[in-house]
Design a protein around this motif. Structure first.
Motif, short mmCIF file in Angstrom:
data_model
loop_
_atom_site.label_atom_id
_atom_site.label_comp_id
_atom_site.label_asym_id
_atom_site.label_seq_id
_atom_site.Cartn_x
_atom_site.Cartn_y
_atom_site.Cartn_z
N LYS A 22 20.34 -67.89 46.74
CA LYS A 22 20.15 -69.29 46.37
C LYS A 22 21.44 -70.08 46.47
CE LYS A 22 16.17 -68.54 43.33
NZ LYS A 22 15.59 -68.78 41.97
N THR A 23 22.56 -69.38 46.34
CA THR A 23 23.86 -70.02 46.49
C THR A 23 24.75 -69.09 47.31
OG1 THR A 23 24.52 -69.05 44.35
CG2 THR A 23 23.78 -71.35 44.34
N PRO A 24 25.61 -69.62 48.16
CA PRO A 24 26.47 -68.77 49.00
C PRO A 24 27.54 -68.06 48.20
CG PRO A 24 27.03 -71.09 49.28
CD PRO A 24 25.77 -71.05 48.45
N GLN A 25 28.12 -67.04 48.82
CA GLN A 25 29.15 -66.25 48.15
C GLN A 25 30.51 -66.48 48.78
OE1 GLN A 25 28.20 -62.12 47.07
NE2 GLN A 25 26.15 -62.46 47.88
N VAL A 26 31.54 -66.18 48.00
CA VAL A 26 32.91 -66.22 48.49
C VAL A 26 33.55 -64.85 48.29
CG1 VAL A 26 33.21 -68.68 48.04
CG2 VAL A 26 33.80 -67.03 46.26
N SER A 27 34.60 -64.60 49.02
CA SER A 27 35.32 -63.34 48.96
C SER A 27 36.49 -63.41 47.99
CB SER A 27 35.84 -62.98 50.35
OG SER A 27 36.84 -63.91 50.74
N THR A 28 37.13 -62.28 47.79
CA THR A 28 38.34 -62.25 46.96
C THR A 28 39.43 -63.13 47.56
OG1 THR A 28 37.80 -59.98 46.27
CG2 THR A 28 40.07 -60.73 45.91
N GLU A 29 39.57 -63.07 48.88
CA GLU A 29 40.56 -63.91 49.55
C GLU A 29 40.26 -65.39 49.34
OE1 GLU A 29 43.90 -64.97 51.38
OE2 GLU A 29 43.34 -62.89 50.94
N VAL A 116 27.88 -75.22 44.79
CA VAL A 116 28.00 -74.06 43.91
C VAL A 116 28.05 -72.80 44.76
CG1 VAL A 116 26.98 -72.74 42.02
CG2 VAL A 116 26.71 -75.23 42.10
N ARG A 117 29.10 -72.01 44.56
CA ARG A 117 29.23 -70.72 45.24
C ARG A 117 29.48 -69.63 44.21
NH1 ARG A 117 34.09 -72.29 49.03
NH2 ARG A 117 34.47 -73.63 47.23
N ARG A 118 29.29 -68.38 44.61
CA ARG A 118 29.47 -67.26 43.69
C ARG A 118 30.49 -66.27 44.24
NH1 ARG A 118 25.23 -63.98 43.78
NH2 ARG A 118 24.23 -65.14 45.46
N TYR A 119 31.31 -65.76 43.32
CA TYR A 119 32.14 -64.59 43.61
C TYR A 119 31.44 -63.43 42.92
CZ TYR A 119 36.21 -61.44 43.56
OH TYR A 119 37.06 -60.37 43.71
N GLN A 120 30.40 -62.90 43.58
CA GLN A 120 29.53 -61.93 42.94
C GLN A 120 30.20 -60.57 42.77
OE1 GLN A 120 26.55 -62.88 41.58
NE2 GLN A 120 26.61 -60.89 40.59
N LEU A 121 31.27 -60.30 43.50
CA LEU A 121 32.01 -59.06 43.29
C LEU A 121 32.60 -59.04 41.88
CD1 LEU A 121 33.88 -58.78 46.71
CD2 LEU A 121 31.94 -57.43 45.95
N GLY A 122 32.93 -60.20 41.37
CA GLY A 122 33.30 -60.35 39.97
C GLY A 122 34.62 -59.75 39.56
N ILE A 123 34.83 -59.73 38.27
CA ILE A 123 36.12 -59.31 37.74
C ILE A 123 36.43 -57.82 37.97
CG2 ILE A 123 35.37 -58.81 35.36
CD1 ILE A 123 38.06 -60.37 34.55
N PRO A 124 35.43 -56.91 38.08
CA PRO A 124 35.81 -55.52 38.38
C PRO A 124 36.54 -55.36 39.71
CG PRO A 124 33.57 -55.61 37.52
CD PRO A 124 33.98 -57.02 37.81
N VAL A 125 36.05 -56.01 40.76
CA VAL A 125 36.71 -55.92 42.06
C VAL A 125 38.00 -56.73 42.06
CG1 VAL A 125 36.50 -56.49 44.51
CG2 VAL A 125 34.59 -55.42 43.30
N TRP A 126 38.00 -57.87 41.38
CA TRP A 126 39.23 -58.66 41.26
C TRP A 126 40.35 -57.82 40.67
CZ3 TRP A 126 40.99 -63.26 42.91
CH2 TRP A 126 42.10 -63.82 42.27
N ARG A 127 40.05 -57.09 39.60
CA ARG A 127 41.05 -56.20 38.98
C ARG A 127 41.47 -55.11 39.96
NH1 ARG A 127 42.11 -56.18 33.53
NH2 ARG A 127 40.69 -57.24 32.10
N ALA A 128 40.49 -54.47 40.59
CA ALA A 128 40.77 -53.34 41.48
C ALA A 128 41.67 -53.74 42.64
CB ALA A 128 39.46 -52.75 42.00
#
Length: 240
Positions: A22-29, A116-128
């Motif tokens: 429903k909304t596009p995603q963005v990457s960590t970069e 509206v976009r989502r960083y669906q990888l979220g904080i676990p991948v951000w930390r990693a």
């Protein structure tokens, strides 16, 4: 079940290949760039208590009280953007299997928000991937004295540290890291997921040390973005 759509050249460009988004995603970069250039508001969709315990550095949170209807959350976001529903937003939560980001994004889109976009990888991948994480004052107060596994690092100078620090904290001056500042520190090397909380004289000092530790295998690292005096008011310093 979704899979990671990983770039052939860079894992930082990965997103979740979700069907029927429903909304596009963005990457960590993408998130790194957005935080650097301020081109969007990065919004933590989790509960306030989760945000306080650790969030992407620079992210905002306007979560209403637990149990509030979705309309109240949408209204809070609308107040944040001062009614501008064209404001670019990036929503994140606790990762692939967390529904908070998807739900808030869908509600915002239904309410007329157009970017509206989502960083669906979220904080676990951000930390990693070594992304900087901030912890709020209320988060430190909540875990202090309760979680006995936390390791606290004081990034101030040795002289400031000697005048008083948080009970049990270790001194790792931010300016000494480049010259082997970790060598004499009792790092929890048997568990690289141990929670590490960093504070300094101010935000810049804490962030500097956090960025250095972010280049090590330790993944559960966060820094306090305030000044030491704020901590010393609620947690009494102990002379070394």
């Amino acid at each position: 079940m979704t899979d990671l759509a990983i770039s052939q050249t860079d894992v930082y460009q990965a997103t979740l290949a979700e069907p029927d988004q429903k909304t596009p995603q963005v990457s960590t970069e993408d998130v790194r760039r957005i935080l650097a250039d301020g081109s969007a508001i990065v919004l933590d969709s989790r509960k306030r208590a989760e945000y306080a315990a650790g969030h992407i550095a620079g992210a905002r949170n306007v979560a209403p009280a637990p149990g509030a209807p979705p309309s109240e959350y949408v209204a809070a976001v609308e107040r944040l953007v001062q009614g501008d529903k064209s404001q670019s937003l990036v929503i994140y939560c606790n990762g692939q299997y967390c529904k908070a980001g998807r739900q808030l994004s869908a509600h915002l889109a239904e309410a007329g928000f157009t970017s509206v976009r989502r960083y669906q990888l979220g904080i676990p991948v951000w930390r990693a991937l070594g992304g900087p994480v901030e912890i709020e004052l209320e988060g430190i107060v909540r875990i202090f004295g309760v979680d006995q596994t936390v390791v606290y690092f004081d990034a101030r100078s040795a002289e400031e540290f000697a005048q008083g620090t948080l009970p049990g904290a270790h001194n790792v001056p931010a300016d000494a890291v480049a010259t082997g500042g970790f060598e004499k520190v009792p790092m929890p090397r048997n568990d690289f997921n141990t929670r590490i909380v960093i504070f300094g004289r101010d935000k810049a000092q804490g962030r500097k040390l956090a960025d250095a530790i972010g280049k090590t295998p330790f993944q559960n690292v966060s820094y306090f973005p305030g000044v030491f005096e704020q901590l010393s008011v609620v947690i009494k310093p102990k002379p070394v």
